[in-house]
Every structure is written in structure tokens, then in C-alpha cells.
Design a protein around this motif. Sequence first.
Motif, short mmCIF file in Angstrom:
data_model
loop_
_atom_site.label_atom_id
_atom_site.label_comp_id
_atom_site.label_asym_id
_atom_site.label_seq_id
_atom_site.Cartn_x
_atom_site.Cartn_y
_atom_site.Cartn_z
N THR A 90 37.69 25.78 41.43
CA THR A 90 37.58 26.62 42.46
C THR A 90 36.57 26.33 43.22
O THR A 90 35.87 26.68 44.26
CB THR A 90 36.48 27.61 41.11
N TYR A 141 36.74 24.27 37.14
CA TYR A 141 35.72 24.31 38.09
C TYR A 141 35.84 23.68 39.46
O TYR A 141 34.68 24.42 40.17
CB TYR A 141 34.76 24.48 37.29
N PHE A 162 33.40 31.44 35.55
CA PHE A 162 34.41 31.48 37.38
C PHE A 162 34.19 32.19 37.90
O PHE A 162 33.38 31.47 39.23
CB PHE A 162 35.88 31.51 36.14
N ASN A 221 39.45 31.26 50.28
CA ASN A 221 38.92 32.15 49.90
C ASN A 221 38.74 33.98 51.19
O ASN A 221 38.97 34.77 50.50
CB ASN A 221 38.27 32.93 48.92
N SER A 227 42.80 36.11 34.10
CA SER A 227 41.65 35.13 33.52
C SER A 227 42.82 34.97 31.91
O SER A 227 42.55 32.77 31.95
CB SER A 227 40.74 34.73 34.12
N ILE A 265 45.18 31.57 43.04
CA ILE A 265 44.10 32.24 42.53
C ILE A 265 44.43 33.71 42.26
O ILE A 265 43.34 34.00 40.96
CB ILE A 265 43.07 32.69 44.33
N THR A 271 37.31 28.06 46.50
CA THR A 271 35.91 29.09 47.15
C THR A 271 35.88 29.13 48.37
O THR A 271 35.89 29.92 49.10
CB THR A 271 34.89 29.54 46.57
N LYS A 279 32.60 31.25 41.47
CA LYS A 279 33.03 31.75 43.46
C LYS A 279 31.94 32.43 44.07
O LYS A 279 31.15 31.72 45.40
CB LYS A 279 33.69 32.39 42.83
#
Length: 538
Positions: free
Chosen positions: A402, A399, A330, A410, A308, A301, A406, A334
Motif C-alpha cells: 500500500t 501494508y 488499509f 493510485n 477487501s 488495487i 498509493t 492509503k
Amino acid sequence: MGILTLVEDRPTPKAVYNWRVYACAAVASFAACMIGYDSAFIGTTLALPSFEDEFGFKSMSADHLGLIKANIVSIYQAGAFFGALIAYVTSFFYGRKNSLYIFSLVFILGAGLMMGANSERGLGLMYAGRVLAGLGVGGSSMVVPIYISELSPPAIRGRLVGIYELGWQIGGLVGFWINYGLTETMAPSRTQWMIPFAVQLIPAGLLLIGVAWIKESPRWLFSKGRRDEALRNLSWIRKLPVDDVYMMEEISFIDATLGEQQRTIGAGFWKPFIAVGKSRAVQWRLFLGGMLFLWQNGSGINAINYYSPTVFKSIGIQGTNTGFLTTGIFGVVKTALTFVWLLVLIDHLGRRKLLMVGAAGGSMCMWFIGAYIKITNPAANAKNTELSSAGIAAIFFFYLWTAFYTPSWNGTPWVINSEMFDQNTRSLGQASASANNWFWNFLISRFTPQMFLKMESGVYFFFASLMILSIIFVWFLIPETKSVPLEAMDRLFKARPVRKANKMILEEINVQDEEFRQGAGVILDEKDQVQQQERVST
């Protein structure tokens, strides 16, 4: 279950779930906004043509440029590491509230120094400002989760600590999009790259103002012997009188826990360190908390957060604005998924399941992206500005990664660390967890540019493998902490087998709760009888 359905450890008055407890959590989480923004904006700012021209990046070799960028990013994490450790000192002596004052001021000073850097002065002020900003965010990352967990009712503790994570994502969302907006609306100039640095001051200023309103943690006040103030604060936060049965029960839990810790560990600055040296149980929880952040950073992450544009370039995204746009999307994904995690998942599905499902899905996505880069080698086809169907699929899987990461890794490690330590070791435990987060964060941010230069697709295989290992770690070692009161965490982490510990402890608490309420009912009945006799006599 509905979105707002509560899983309670005991019958709880509706007044406990009031706006004050949410407002205190939200104000403290402005610290997370400044952390999230600072983590997100730096990667795209370093890629701004105006910033590159200001500091002569275009004339540097690839290795030298990678080193400069790594230094600008990573000294922030180095400062945060020490800030998390310093926060143990400030939170012990001055409390949670005053610590937030201190670290917001340090961050504001650091942000101001960054804005003083230019081509004539060089990057010295940038480095100094990044270190100070790191100290501010590191200290805040230690203080805020324990502050929120200490004032939270158990049934919504995950949700309230999740507001901290939501603040992080909102700050990150602004950080990911700000440079795309600037490149679309402003010509390259010094002002263009100064604006994202100046925006750092907004969440830090709001935190500084908001801290004046929030209440100090009642549990910290109890531990310092400031009982009257603790009772006032707890009554204000719960919106209940002190003689309410729920309040009497919560106060009795706190008193019992403090009494037990006084007998076994003792109160004092050095006592938690002594407890760590003597107690295998405390050592074990420190290890678990630190490892959660190893696995979190091992997901990749922070390589994505800080670099990025480099990540999307490796997949085949060409052009500065296109890279910024992809990065912005992105950030949107998130943030949106953080709302789902906060409102639906963390206090309903639980911590363990989220971590394991997130790691399994995220690992699958990383394997696909790595395989795509290995087979097609997008870097060798940089002149081709259009993505192939395989490239589009790689973006989709990015994605999708993600979407798995997330609502799992996260924010969940922050929730677990904020709640799994007892009162006497909570500050030290959170300091250790935060320092671990920033230590692993530092390693990733320091070496990511070199990893992409040397490993290419191997970077994604590396992160995918670590995510698989994290599933094994969680299954065997991390108990479910959902709905368990803070005062019962010692019992939870002693229960075996780990996968059944949560159910076992909640059943024990229900039995004890029924006994307590029966006893409290007898006391209240006797009190009513005495008052009635007094009225008759009068």
C-alpha cells in the motif's frame, strides 16, 4: 526542496497561487469523495451479517454467492464506463460545470434506488441503483480532472489534480471504516446496512451545492468563442488583471494553441474523432492513457478495494470485525500516503519516477504475499484464529505494498491523462482514459471472486508480474509531464528520447518566454511614453 517549493515553467506572480484555484479544485473533488466512498463501502457492506440475512446469502452455494457479489459490484463499473463516454457529450456542449450538475443528480437518483432494495423486492432496485450511480461517477471521473487541469497553473497542476485523488481517498477512508463502526455499535438490522448506502448522498449533495459557486473552465469558454466570459473567469481565478504580463502571456498561449488546432483539426463535436483517425500522435496518446489504467488495475488495487474481506481472509485474517478493522487500517494508510503524494512527490519527484518506483516495490510485496499463501495455505487452517509470524509478515508486506502503490499508481495516471491532450482532444482523451479505467476496473471486479476461488496464491503472482511489465512500459514510452504547460504537450510527446523530453521542452520554453517578455516590455514602455505625452499635452 521544501513541501511547498514550486518548480515553475516561467516567472509567476504569487497571486496566481491563491485560495480560489484551490477552492475550485476542492469543490469539484467532492465528486471524488462520492467515487471513493462508493468503491470502498460496498465490499464490507456485502459482508455484513445483516445484509447477508436480508438477501439470503448464507443459503447460497459458494459459486452462486460469488456470482451475485460480482454482479452487485461490477454493474457499477459497467455504468461508470458508459458514464465516462456520455461525459464527452455533456462536457463538449454544456461545459465542465454543468456536466457536474448533471452527473451529481444522476448519482443521487441511483443512491436513492439502492436504498429501496429489500428481501421482498429483491435485488432489482439494487442493480438499477448501482448502474445509475456508476453513470454518475463515470461521468464525474471524466470531467473533474480536466476541469482542474484547465484552471491550474503548471507548477501546481499535479498538486491540484491530486486534490481529486485526495477526495477519492477520504471518501474511501469513510467507506472502509463505516461498517466496522456499525458492527461495533449496532445490532444486525435492516437499518444497519441501510446507513452505509444513505451516506452516499452526503458527498453528492455537497458537490451539487458547491458547483453553483465554482467558475466554468476559461479554456473551454475560449474554445466556444465566449472570450469576454473566459477573460473574466481567468482573471478571477488568477487574481490578476487581464493586462498583467503573466495574463497576457497565458492568453497568448491559449490563443496560439486554439489557432493552431483550428488550422489543423478544426472545432466541432466530431473534429476530435476525425483527428484521432488522421493523427498518429493523438492515437498514440489515447493508447498510452488507456494502458496506464490497465497497469493501474493490474496492480490489484481494485480487487482489494471491492473485496477487501476476501483478500484479508486469503492471508489468514479470521472474523468479520477483525477483517473490517484490517480493512479500515488499509484505508488510513492509503489516505495518509495520499497527502505525502499530493504535497511532496507529484510536483517534485515527477510522474515517471513515481510510477516506476511504486511498481518495483509493489511487485516485490505481492511476490512475498503469494509465496506465503502458497507455502502455508491459510485457508486450510481456518480454525486457527491466531496468525503465525509468517502471517504477520504477510500483513506487513500488504501494508508495505500500500505504501508503494498509493503515492505512485493510485493517482498519477489521472494526473498524466488530465494534462497530456490538447484543447480540442482533451475531453475525448479524458473520456477515453476514464472509460479505460472503468473497463479494466469492471474486469477485475467481475472476476476477482472467481480468481480467488480458482487461483488462490496465483492471484498475487499475477498482479506482481503485471507490475513488473508496467515499469518497462513507463521507462520507454511515458515522458515526464511535470511543469510543462498544457499548450506544450504536443511538443513534449514528439520529443525523443522519451526520458529526456521534459528537460528539452522546458529549455525551449524558457528561451521563448524570455523573447516574449522582452517584446512585452517594449510594448509596455511605448504605452507609458504615449500616456506621458498625453499628460504633457493636457
